[in-house]
Write a protein that holds these residues in place. Structure first.
Motif, PDB file in Angstrom:
ATOM      1  N   GLU A   1      44.400  40.179  37.715  1.00 35.87           N
ATOM      2  CA  GLU A   1      45.472  39.720  36.856  1.00 35.87           C
ATOM      3  C   GLU A   1      45.341  38.568  36.167  1.00 35.87           C
ATOM      4  OE1 GLU A   1      49.442  39.862  38.433  1.00 35.87           O
ATOM      5  OE2 GLU A   1      49.203  41.994  39.394  1.00 35.87           O
ATOM      6  N   TRP A   2      44.415  37.613  36.690  1.00 36.41           N
ATOM      7  CA  TRP A   2      44.264  36.578  35.730  1.00 36.41           C
ATOM      8  C   TRP A   2      42.621  36.307  35.511  1.00 36.41           C
ATOM      9  CZ3 TRP A   2      40.528  33.622  38.793  1.00 36.41           C
ATOM     10  CH2 TRP A   2      40.619  33.637  40.104  1.00 36.41           C
ATOM     11  N   LEU A   3      41.692  36.968  35.948  1.00 37.92           N
ATOM     12  CA  LEU A   3      40.259  36.721  35.988  1.00 37.92           C
ATOM     13  C   LEU A   3      40.020  36.371  34.445  1.00 37.92           C
ATOM     14  CD1 LEU A   3      37.771  36.053  37.474  1.00 37.92           C
ATOM     15  CD2 LEU A   3      37.130  38.568  37.386  1.00 37.92           C
ATOM     16  N   ALA A   4      40.268  37.523  33.674  1.00 38.03           N
ATOM     17  CA  ALA A   4      39.872  37.467  32.398  1.00 38.03           C
ATOM     18  C   ALA A   4      40.505  36.288  31.702  1.00 38.03           C
ATOM     19  CB  ALA A   4      40.324  38.754  31.428  1.00 38.03           C
ATOM     20  N   THR A   5      41.895  36.168  31.648  1.00 35.02           N
ATOM     21  CA  THR A   5      42.449  34.954  31.041  1.00 35.02           C
ATOM     22  C   THR A   5      41.758  33.723  31.459  1.00 35.02           C
ATOM     23  OG1 THR A   5      44.515  36.234  31.002  1.00 35.02           O
ATOM     24  CG2 THR A   5      44.641  33.741  30.639  1.00 35.02           C
ATOM     25  N   PHE A   6      41.624  33.469  33.044  1.00 34.86           N
ATOM     26  CA  PHE A   6      41.110  32.148  33.144  1.00 34.86           C
ATOM     27  C   PHE A   6      39.540  31.918  32.862  1.00 34.86           C
ATOM     28  CE2 PHE A   6      43.792  29.910  36.574  1.00 34.86           C
ATOM     29  CZ  PHE A   6      45.119  30.625  36.184  1.00 34.86           C
ATOM     30  N   ARG A   7      38.767  33.038  32.468  1.00 39.94           N
ATOM     31  CA  ARG A   7      37.625  32.922  32.073  1.00 39.94           C
ATOM     32  C   ARG A   7      37.647  32.561  30.671  1.00 39.94           C
ATOM     33  NH1 ARG A   7      35.314  38.351  33.438  1.00 39.94           N
ATOM     34  NH2 ARG A   7      36.510  39.031  31.685  1.00 39.94           N
TER      35      ARG A   7
END
Length: 575
Positions: free
Chosen positions: A229-235
């Protein structure tokens, strides 16, 4: 037009006259004919290999051809003597007035002296630095950054249109590690005691502000959320923050790129698929099985059919896969597509890589040759690592960075100019030591200081001459003696050095030349220590002083022009 270019034109005219007279056949290939300084200055001022190069094609005796050519060159204005040496080398000695005239040309050209049109009409893409966007710049990146930026300036000075490009490797597993590291700092910012940074994540404190920014934006929304849920955003947030930091670090060195190209965007746009399609249409990619690894074959190895690029057709030792067995692009496949894209907008490509990438040079050179049908010149310049020392002892690593010394810390300690000049004092493919004590040392052994000191001395003597009321007025250059004209002869080589350095893609040649020019100037200056009448400033002899000031000013101009290519300021005072 430089002195060497002018005499190359005189040589061409002399060869034309010999062709008209029937001594030479028409249409001989003259590309390898050169006009350059002789290796031994006692042989003359200029030398040409024309007779040696053309004799075989002309079915002529090299020595006899040289004698005939020498007779033509003796007719050229400014030539005092022409001699034939050995089997057919031709040496020319110029009249002193030719060198005095060159001084006037240096004055007239000013900031443009040495500028060349050799690259006119050519666009060159230089990709340099291209560090993974996972942290601040460190000294492992510094040398390649300076070499690439100086090369870009050198090629511009030689007439090329230059595109400075940074390739952002934001599609690999390292940026997922960055995102996980940022998530850890995000939880820390929300009050969690994260303890020691787990092995495999980036430990540097530089991610603390990233975590705080994410916490301020998302609150505790992603603390317990699954990674998906957060990997792409945090990346994306972390990469953007790292690129801001990278740009700031590079700016400390005076480096600014024209383009930041994203690997992730390139793949999202289907560029690798387009490159593969083109290569298949030209029978340069096929589906095949790689040979088993050499030596003892791993138990889990099994033959897999993969799309392979025919790199052996271009000198590689085996064909290379452009995709992995899971369908993802290999590094080579992604790089192939990236270079295919660059070749659409540039006539020539240059990559500045760390020496640890030496093993991949052959295959990417093969790929570019294939993609451009061999029409695009492509150079890969390898840059060795820099060993950091302080008084001969290895420098400790930076706590903030986690495991390396940051570029910013080094620049703030010794200054941009010292860092840039030092990085160009050796060939890029040679090992280098950067000793914090030595690079700021005021000695002849420190090239940075020695060249800057020459320029500062020139500025100083002009200030003192002005105070003495001598500055200004017409300079009688006939008062310059043999030793002083020898300095002019070295100065006149600058345009030729620019062209040869640009052609070889070797900006360090500018640093080497400037050191030699500074050494020659200091030597001439030091003559005055024993002979007061030979000083650059002789208050009792205003005419001689004006001539020497004119000479000194022109040497200062060339130093400034060379340092500008290197991205280094020419100082007028040194404390």
């Amino acid at each position: 037009m430089s002195l060497y270019t002018r005499f190359a034109a005189h040589l061409d005219a002399a060869l034309d006259d010999l062709a008209l007279a029937g001594v030479l056949p028409e249409g001989l290939d003259r590309r390898n004919v050169t006009v350059e300084p002789p290796r031994d200055a006692s042989h003359g001022d200029l030398a040409t290999n024309a007779a040696m190069v053309l004799a075989k094609s002309a079915k002529a005796n090299p020595r006899q051809l040289a004698e005939a050519l020498a007779a033509e060159l003796r007719k050229v204005g400014g030539v005092e003597d022409v001699s034939v040496a050995g089997p057919g080398f031709i040496n020319l000695k110029l009249a002193d007035d030719a060198w005095r005239d060159e001084l006037a040309r240096i004055e007239a050209a000013g900031d443009d002296y040495g500028r060349s049109a050799s690259g006119a009409g050519l666009t060159v893409n230089i990709e340099y630095v291209s560090a993974n966007p996972t942290g601040p710049m460190h000294m492992g990146h510094c040398r390649g950054a300076v070499v690439g930026d100086a090369l870009a300036s050198l090629l511009e000075f030689a007439g090329h249109e230059v595109i400075r490009e940074y390739y952002v490797n934001d599609a690999g597993g390292q940026v997922d590690v960055l995102a996980r590291s940022a998530h850890l700092r995000y939880r820390e910012a929300l009050g969690e005691d994260i303890g020691a940074i787990p092995e495999g994540l980036y430990p540097g404190d530089y991610l603390v502000p990233v975590g705080r920014a994410l916490a301020a934006e998302y609150g505790d929304r992603f603390v317990e959320a699954p990674e998906a849920e957060w990997l792409a955003t945090f990346r994306s947030r972390a990469v953007a923050a790292m690129l801001v930091m990278i740009r700031e670090d590079l700016a400390l060195l005076g480096i600014h790129h024209d383009l930041f190209s994203s690997e992730a965007e390139l793949q999202a746009a289907g560029k690798p698929e387009a490159a593969e399609k083109w290569l298949r249409e030209h029978d340069l990619v096929y589906d095949g099985v790689l040979e088993a690894p050499k030596g003892e074959t791993p138990e889990d190895w099994e033959p897999v059919e993969l799309p392979l690029f025919r790199s052996t057709k271009f000198g590689d030792d085996q064909d290379r896969p452009i995709k992995k067995s899971n369908g993802q692009w290999t590094y080579f496949g992604a790089d192939l597509a990236y270079h295919f894209q660059k070749a659409q907008t540039a006539d020539q490509l240059i990559d500045i890589w760390g020496a640890d990438h030496a093993g991949t040079v052959k295959r990417i050179v093969a790929a570019v040759a294939a993609l451009t049908d061999g029409k695009t010149r492509f150079d890969v310049k390898l840059v060795q690592m820099v060993r950091l020392l302080r008084g001969g002892e290895p420098v400790k690593m930076s706590k903030r960075a986690g495991n390396f010394v940051t570029l910013a810390d080094v620049v703030r300690e010794v200054g941009k100019d010292v860092v840039r000049f030092t990085m160009l004092t050796r060939r890029s493919d040679a090992q280098m030591d950067f000793d914090f004590a030595k690079v700021v040392e005021a000695s002849k052994d420190n090239p940075v200081f020695y060249v800057q000191y020459a320029h500062a001395r020139i500025a100083s003597v002009h200030r003192r001459a002005a105070e003495a009321g001598i500055e200004g007025g017409e300079a009688d250059l006939s008062l310059l003696g043999t030793d002083e004209l020898a300095l002019v002869k070295l100065a006149a080589q600058f345009p030729r050095v620019v062209e040869t350095a640009a052609s070889a893609r070797e900006p360090h040649r500018i640093a080497f030349y400037l050191y030699d020019l500074a050494a020659a100037f200091h030597a001439q200056w030091n003559v005055g220590n024993d002979r007061p009448d030979r000083r650059f400033l002789v208050v009792e002899d205003a005419a001689a002083t004006r001539a020497r000031l004119f000479l000194a000013a022109r040497i200062g101009q060339i130093i400034r022009n060379g340092l500008r290519i290197m991205g280094v300021e020419a100082v007028s005072e040194m404390n």
